[in-house]
Write an enzyme that holds these catalytic residues in place. Structure first.
Site, mmCIF file in Angstrom:
data_model
loop_
_atom_site.group_PDB
_atom_site.id
_atom_site.type_symbol
_atom_site.label_atom_id
_atom_site.label_comp_id
_atom_site.label_asym_id
_atom_site.label_seq_id
_atom_site.Cartn_x
_atom_site.Cartn_y
_atom_site.Cartn_z
ATOM 1 N N ASP A 420 41.959 32.226 -110.781
ATOM 2 C CA ASP A 420 43.086 32.455 -111.680
ATOM 3 C C ASP A 420 42.571 32.001 -113.058
ATOM 4 O O ASP A 420 41.802 31.052 -113.135
ATOM 5 C CB ASP A 420 44.248 31.580 -111.206
ATOM 6 C CG ASP A 420 45.372 31.549 -112.193
ATOM 7 O OD1 ASP A 420 45.833 32.637 -112.572
ATOM 8 O OD2 ASP A 420 45.788 30.448 -112.596
ATOM 9 N N LYS A 421 42.959 32.676 -114.154
ATOM 10 C CA LYS A 421 42.355 32.336 -115.443
ATOM 11 C C LYS A 421 42.895 31.032 -116.036
ATOM 12 O O LYS A 421 42.189 30.055 -116.163
ATOM 13 C CB LYS A 421 42.557 33.480 -116.457
ATOM 14 C CG LYS A 421 41.932 33.152 -117.828
ATOM 15 C CD LYS A 421 42.013 34.309 -118.789
ATOM 16 C CE LYS A 421 43.377 34.425 -119.435
ATOM 17 N NZ LYS A 421 43.625 33.458 -120.521
ATOM 18 N N THR A 422 44.185 31.043 -116.378
ATOM 19 C CA THR A 422 44.736 29.910 -117.120
ATOM 20 C C THR A 422 44.753 28.642 -116.277
ATOM 21 O O THR A 422 45.281 28.640 -115.173
ATOM 22 C CB THR A 422 46.164 30.237 -117.594
ATOM 23 O OG1 THR A 422 46.127 31.556 -118.138
ATOM 24 C CG2 THR A 422 46.631 29.250 -118.629
ATOM 25 N N THR A 570 44.254 37.783 -113.356
ATOM 26 C CA THR A 570 45.131 37.214 -114.383
ATOM 27 C C THR A 570 46.249 38.175 -114.777
ATOM 28 O O THR A 570 46.103 39.391 -114.654
ATOM 29 C CB THR A 570 44.308 36.823 -115.642
ATOM 30 O OG1 THR A 570 45.177 36.317 -116.635
ATOM 31 C CG2 THR A 570 43.551 38.029 -116.214
ATOM 32 N N GLY A 571 47.328 37.613 -115.268
ATOM 33 C CA GLY A 571 48.444 38.424 -115.761
ATOM 34 C C GLY A 571 48.246 38.803 -117.220
ATOM 35 O O GLY A 571 48.967 39.628 -117.781
ATOM 36 N N LYS A 598 49.488 39.600 -106.809
ATOM 37 C CA LYS A 598 48.243 38.847 -106.630
ATOM 38 C C LYS A 598 47.742 38.885 -105.187
ATOM 39 O O LYS A 598 46.559 39.101 -104.942
ATOM 40 C CB LYS A 598 48.408 37.397 -107.099
ATOM 41 C CG LYS A 598 48.381 37.281 -108.618
ATOM 42 C CD LYS A 598 48.271 35.841 -109.074
ATOM 43 C CE LYS A 598 48.061 35.773 -110.588
ATOM 44 N NZ LYS A 598 47.923 34.432 -111.089
ATOM 45 N N ASP A 621 50.632 31.745 -107.757
ATOM 46 C CA ASP A 621 49.383 31.874 -106.992
ATOM 47 C C ASP A 621 49.585 31.587 -105.506
ATOM 48 O O ASP A 621 48.721 31.896 -104.690
ATOM 49 C CB ASP A 621 48.327 30.889 -107.521
ATOM 50 C CG ASP A 621 47.949 31.179 -108.961
ATOM 51 O OD1 ASP A 621 47.894 32.369 -109.307
ATOM 52 O OD2 ASP A 621 47.713 30.234 -109.726
#
Length: 725
Positions: A420-422, A570-571, A598, A621
């Site tokens: 997941d990015k953030t 990622t969103g 996801k 997530d």
């Protein structure tokens, strides 16, 4: 599950330190150890009736409050265990001393030494001494066998008991002239070796299980309660309620989790988080119970007590993790049981065949006894639990909390990791990435003015700018007439000049000219841009972005080396995602994904034949974490994410994903090696004991069999200790 890590609440404020993490790990190690010790006993539970009670005992107290937990269960559990170790030690030494005259009185030993020390009635003295060793030294094995058979779970103790009973009965018959030759010296040496083996085994287990006890002792038992009238009274921690104010004096341990309402100090959290440097804390900061206060006095408002404290949650989490048995462990437990049946079967077959071949009953019986002694699967019982104990200790030190052992063991097969990015690949906090100045101002001047103004604001962008100014050692100026313009920015007077830090919207509305091409480029990379004005004219533009973790770069590089693909999920919009992925050199980007999609994306990758590990920290997530072959929650994340994960990364460090795979591979390899050492030894030793090579003059005596068996146990223990990543 109540009290499943609310780590995030303790940790959000500390995300910047990223240290609360080892905390978990630390405890985990402890409590996990305790379990591995209990687990082992469930394997040998029957071996000692007391052991079983003790095992149940500690379980009964699992859910009491901390204080009780500490006082009762741990106290009894360890006192009891310590008492048992002493008991085995005492039985071993006394039996060993009595064995010395048995050896000298034994006709066979005299024959070896080529001496004749026979005297009238010596065989009765031998009988008396051997009977003492049999009943005193052999007692734990006899009672253990009784318990095993009661539970219809024959195992180690039944096997040892069978061997010593057969040897003793046969020898007594010899003493009274019913059979030829006695086994007294073999009987005595076998009991000595078994006692020594058990004493060593229990001592090593005890060492491992002390850790949890130490952890529980981190909490002080009393606190200084501040009453409304200013009076200070000492009360028991369990009497504290949420919202109470507690005074912590310099050098004392913090009694509870809470928020600092008064005072400044440095707090040493190393016992909990593994962070060696004491952290400066002041009003509004979170404090964790069990950490040690430095020079200052602090007043803390109690936020969590009893079961909901950070420490208790970690202990509960660990207990839960211990209760998920590993697949390989079950395998070894099953193998031990079958080995018992094999031993009894092989013993009977050996006896029958030698009798059919026309050998005397005493010889056939000796072979049978030897086969049964050799088959004792001590090493097998230790093969998996020891590796589990060592691997959990390592994972704990590295800040990896394993909640699901079976999934962790399968991590060795992972072929793709989805991040997941953030908050995982990025820090989730703003940092200055670009600066553009105009009208003769330098970068430092623009940054210094912006930071002086922003230091009055609580916004994440403000934090980023102030942090950058601190990094460059810029001194902030005093601000007069500070105002926050809702949705537009900030303004104030510094050294007689009117300073503003504003948004792109404000600049456009006021028709102030700025460098459009830079602005567009930065915006397309997902950066936030603010403008600095002095007396209403533009002097600079500052771009900020979510900072990429350096450790993420290293982790992705290491995964590549291991042949594992990395994906970003990622969103965020595709442009921003591509920008971050390019900097990290990732294999693929899946962007603009809605939260509910996801888990579908994970499923898609699995359909391509990949074994996927998912790393995330948010509520959105959670379904993906469950869907993945291995769900990894980043410790500073939300409860829901942590609930859904198989492994929790206490340090929010992406490199730990690499460590999980490495540790999983190493753990599995060691377990298989140990199972081979333990079972392989039997494959060779049983036929030798049965007398397969009798014609070649090679026969394994019961005493030698016992020595070899203890040796295989030692090899398995040493092999487990050499596990590392």
């Amino acid at each position: 599950m109540k009290g499943k890590i609310e780590v995030n609440q303790n940790t959000e404020n500390k995300d910047s330190n990223n240290n609360h993490h080892h905390h978990h790990s630390h405890n985990q190690q402890h409590s996990r150890h305790e379990h591995s010790h209990e687990e082992k006993h469930t394997h040998h539970e029957h071996s000692h009736p007391e052991k079983q009670n003790q095992s149940e005992h500690s379980h009964n107290h699992t859910h009491h409050s901390h204080a009780e937990h500490k006082d009762q269960s741990h106290h009894n559990h360890h006192a009891h265990h310590g008492h048992m170790i002493e008991d085995f030690k005492r039985r071993f030494w006394i039996s060993l001393i009595v064995t010395i005259p048995i050896l000298f009185l034994s006709p066979m030993i005299q024959m070896f030494l080529n001496v004749d020390w026979r005297f009238p009635y010596d065989s009765y003295i031998l009988f008396g001494l051997a009977s003492f060793v049999f009943f005193y030294g052999g007692w734990p094995f006899l009672t253990g066998a009784r318990d095993e058979l009661r539970q219809k779970q024959p195992g180690m103790m039944t096997l040892i008991a069978l061997a010593i009973v057969v040897a003793y009965v046969y020898s007594v018959m010899a003493t009274f002239g019913l059979t030829e030759g006695d086994f007294y010296w073999e009987l005595a040496t076998l009991i000595d070796i078994m006692l020594l083996g058990h004493w060593i085994e229990m001592k090593s287990i005890m060492g491992a299980s002390r850790a949890l006890e130490e952890l529980v002792q981190l909490m002080p038992s009393e606190a200084h309660l501040l009453k409304d009238n200013g009076e200070i009274i000492d009360i028991q921690i369990k009497e504290l309620k949420e919202g109470d104010l507690v005074l912590v004096k310099p050098g004392e341990k913090l009694p509870v989790d809470g928020k600092i309402t008064d005072g400044n100090s440095t707090i040493d959290e190393s016992m909990l988080t593994g962070e060696s440097v004491p952290i400066e804390k002041g009003v509004g900061d979170q404090a964790i119970g069990g950490s040690i206060n430095g020079e200052g006095s602090l007043t803390i408002r109690v936020e969590k007590t009893g079961e909901s404290t950070y420490l208790s949650q970690v202990i509960n989490l660990v207990k839960e993790a211990q209760e998920t048995k590993s697949k390989t462990q079950d395998l070894s437990n099953r193998a031990a049981k079958w080995l018992f049946y094999l031993a009894v079967g092989a013993g009977i077959v050996t006896l029958v065949i030698w009798l059919l071949l026309g050998y005397p009953f005493s010889f056939a019986l000796e072979r049978m006894v030897t086969v049964m002694i050799i088959s004792c699967p001590h090493a097998l019982g230790l093969a998996a639990p020891l590796v589990v104990a060592v691997s959990t200790a390592i994972s704990a030190k590295k800040g990896l909390l394993i909640r699901n052992r079976a999934h962790f063991e399968n991590a060795r097969n992972i072929t793709g990791v989805v991040f997941d990015k953030t908050g995982t690949l990025t820090k989730g906090e703003f940092g200055v990435t670009n600066l553009l100045t105009e009208n003769g101002f330098t970068d430092e001047q623009v940054l210094q003015l912006a930071a002086s103004l922003e230091s009055k604001s609580q916004h994440p962008i403000a934090d980023g700018i102030v942090k950058e100014a601190h990094t460059r050692n810029l001194k902030l100026s005093h601000v007069h007439d500070f105002k926050s313009l809702t949705g537009k920015g900030l303004e104030g007077i510094i050294a007689g000049r009117h300073i503003m830090v504003v948004s792109p919207g404000y600049v456009k509305n006021e028709n102030i000219q700025f460098n459009q091409s830079h602005f567009n480029e930065w915006s397309s990379e997902g950066k936030t841009v603010v403008f600095v004005l002095v007396n209403r004219s533009l002097v600079g533009m500052i771009a900020l972005a979510d900072i990429i973790r350096e450790s993420a770069k290293i982790a992705i590089h290491k995964l590549k080396d291991m042949g594992i693909k990395s994906y970003m999920l990622t969103g965020d919009n595709q442009k921003v995602a591509n920008y971050v992925a390019k900097q990290l050199d990732m294999d693929d980007v899946i962007a603009e994904v809605l939260p509910h999609q996801k888990s579908e994306k994970i499923e898609g990758l699995q359909k391509e034949g990949l074994k996927i590990a998912m790393t995330g920290d948010g509520v959105n997530d959670a379904p993906a974490l469950v869907k993945a072959d291995l769900g990894i929650a980043v410790g500073a994340g939300t409860d829901v994410a942590i609930e859904s994960a198989d492994v929790i990364l206490v340090n929010s460090n992406p490199e730990d994903v690499v460590n999980i795979v490495k540790l999983s591979k190493a753990t599995y390899k060691k377990m298989i090696q140990n199972l081979w050492w333990a079972a392989g030894y039997n494959i060779i030793a049983i036929p030798l004991a049965a007398g397969v090579l009798y014609n070649a003059g090679i026969v394994l005596s019961p005493a030698l069999g016992a020595v070899l068996m203890s040796l295989s146990t030692i090899i398995v223990a040493i092999n487990a200790k050499t596990l590392k990543i």
